[in-house]
Each structure stands twice: as structure tokens, then as C-alpha cells.
Design a protein around this motif. Structure first.
Motif: not given
Length: 250
Positions: A3, A7-8, A40
């Protein structure tokens, strides 16, 4: 790692909250898991976390779907026992039993195999096959004197099955063994053992207040009855102060 960094980090924060809350507040953990899943859904760890959060809130169909997705992504068999337990939760113990006989079980590590044995025994009990459940739990891991992470739960399940079968003396012995192995309090083996030995637990906070508990702790039989009679007489004479069930000074 698949990702974008920002976002991760967002996904990771939500997964951390799932791990922190899943035992104490499973509904809140489930909410965090749903956020991570929305961010995710193609990450196996997210699908697995969502599965465990759903499992903790007894959403077994949803949990099973997430575990299957995670397994497809990773090819791992480690979720096999909990997937089988979801089948039990859905009222399909026969499917759990079928899974216990699949080749995937042989690929599990020792902890996974013990977990699968526990699930299979539970499925037997679901189907009313208590003697078969007892036999299912009898294994080298149960007989071993070595204490492993799974030992308390395995011994506890065996004791509980024995008790259901009416074998109380043996059940008492195995609840005792479970208690000895359970250093972290993962089971209520000590309470179950106390119940079998006739120990009764009472609420210390009675309507008359904590002072009653302290005062009556050393009194039994006629002595306790005499004291209570005296207190009742005092109340009638207005000498015992407020009697409203409240406890002060704690």
C-alpha cells in the motif's frame, strides 16, 4: 508493504486497535476492522483481522467468508481450525467434523492440531456424542506433563466433557490439572473446581452494607441468626440509623 505509505499507516492504526480491543470490546474492534477492510480489502492481514473481529462478535458467516478470503490470498492452512469452529457457530457441526478429517489438518503445527482437536470435540458435543467427544480429546498432548500454551484449555475441555458425561470424580481431577497449568487465568477452572467441591460464592455487597459482611464473617448458625434478630429489634426502635441499602465510606 503493498500500500502507499499514508494508506498503509491508516490501515495499520486500525489493525492495532482491533488487536487492542478484541478481547475487551469486540464490537468496537469489529468497527475498526470494518474501516481497515474498507481501506484495504486486498490485503490478507486485513481480511484475517476482519475475520477474527467478526468471529468475536459471533458473526460467524461473515467471519468464515473473511477467513476463506485470507486463505485464498496466502495459501496458509493456519486458519483451518477457526474456520471449522465458524461452521459450528452456524449450526453445522457435521461440516466441522468433515474438516477435521481433511488433509489440511496434517499441515497444521502442533498448536493448530490441538486447536482442531478441541473444535472436533466441540462438534461431537453439539451432536450429542459426548463419549466420542471425550475420546477425541484423549491424546498425547492431554497426557503430557509438559505445560504448553494450549494445555489449560485442552485439560479444561476434557474436564468439562467428563462432567457432562456424569464422571464427576474424573472431572474434578482434570479441572484441578487445568487450574495448575493455567497461570494466566485463561479459563475458570478454579471456579469450576470450587463448585464441584461445594463452595458457594456470595455477594459481599449486601443490602445492609459492607459492615454486615465484616461483622458476620466469623458467625455461623445460631450466632448469626441471633445477631440479625438483634439488628431487626434495633431497627424497630429507631436505633440503627438509615436503612436505605446504601453503602458509604467505601
Amino acid at each position: 508493504m503493498s500500500l502507499p505509505k499514508t494508506l498503509a499507516e491508516d490501515v495499520a492504526r486500525n489493525l492495532v486497535m482491533v488487536a487492542r480491543l478484541i478481547d475487551e470490546d469486540p464490537e468496537q474492534a469489529y468497527a475498526y476492522a470494518r474501516i481497515a477492510l474498507r481501506l484495504a480489502s486486498r490485503v490478507a492481514a486485513v481480511r484475517e483481522a476482519a475475520g477474527f473481529a467478526a468471529y468475536a462478535t459471533q458473526k460467524y458467516a461473515e467471519a468464515l467468508a473473511e477467513f476463506r478470503a485470507a486463505r485464498r490470498m496466502t495459501g496458509s492452512v493456519e486458519l483451518w481450525p477457526v474456520m471449522a469452529d465458524c461452521e459450528r457457530g452456524l449450526g453445522r457441526p457435521e461440516r466441522a467434523m468433515a474438516m477435521a478429517g481433511e488433509p489440511e489438518v496434517q499441515k497444521l503445527d502442533k498448536a493448530g492440531q490441538v486447536e482442531m482437536r478441541l473444535v472436533a470435540a466441540g462438534a461431537r458435543r453439539d451432536m450429542g456424542q459426548i463419549d466420542a467427544a471425550i475420546v477425541t480429546l484423549q491424546s498425547p498432548e492431554l497426557a503430557s506433563n509438559s505445560v504448553q500454551p494450549w494445555t489449560p484449555r485442552l485439560r479444561y475441555a476434557y474436564a468439562d466433557a467428563l462432567l457432562e458425561a456424569g464422571r464427576e470424580d474424573e472431572a474434578r481431577e482434570w479441572f484441578g490439572k487445568a487450574m495448575e497449568a493455567d497461570k494466566d487465568g485463561a479459563t475458570d477452572a478454579s471456579d469450576r473446581l470450587a463448585e464441584l467441591d461445594g463452595v458457594e460464592f456470595v455477594d459481599a455487597l449486601s443490602d445492609d452494607g459492607a459492615d454486615d459482611v465484616a461483622g458476620l464473617a466469623g458467625l455461623t448458625g445460631e450466632a448469626a441468626e441471633s445477631r440479625e434478630t438483634a439488628r431487626d429489634d434495633d431497627r424497630e426502635d429507631g436505633e440503627d440509623g438509615p436503612v436505605d441499602g446504601s453503602v458509604t465510606g467505601q
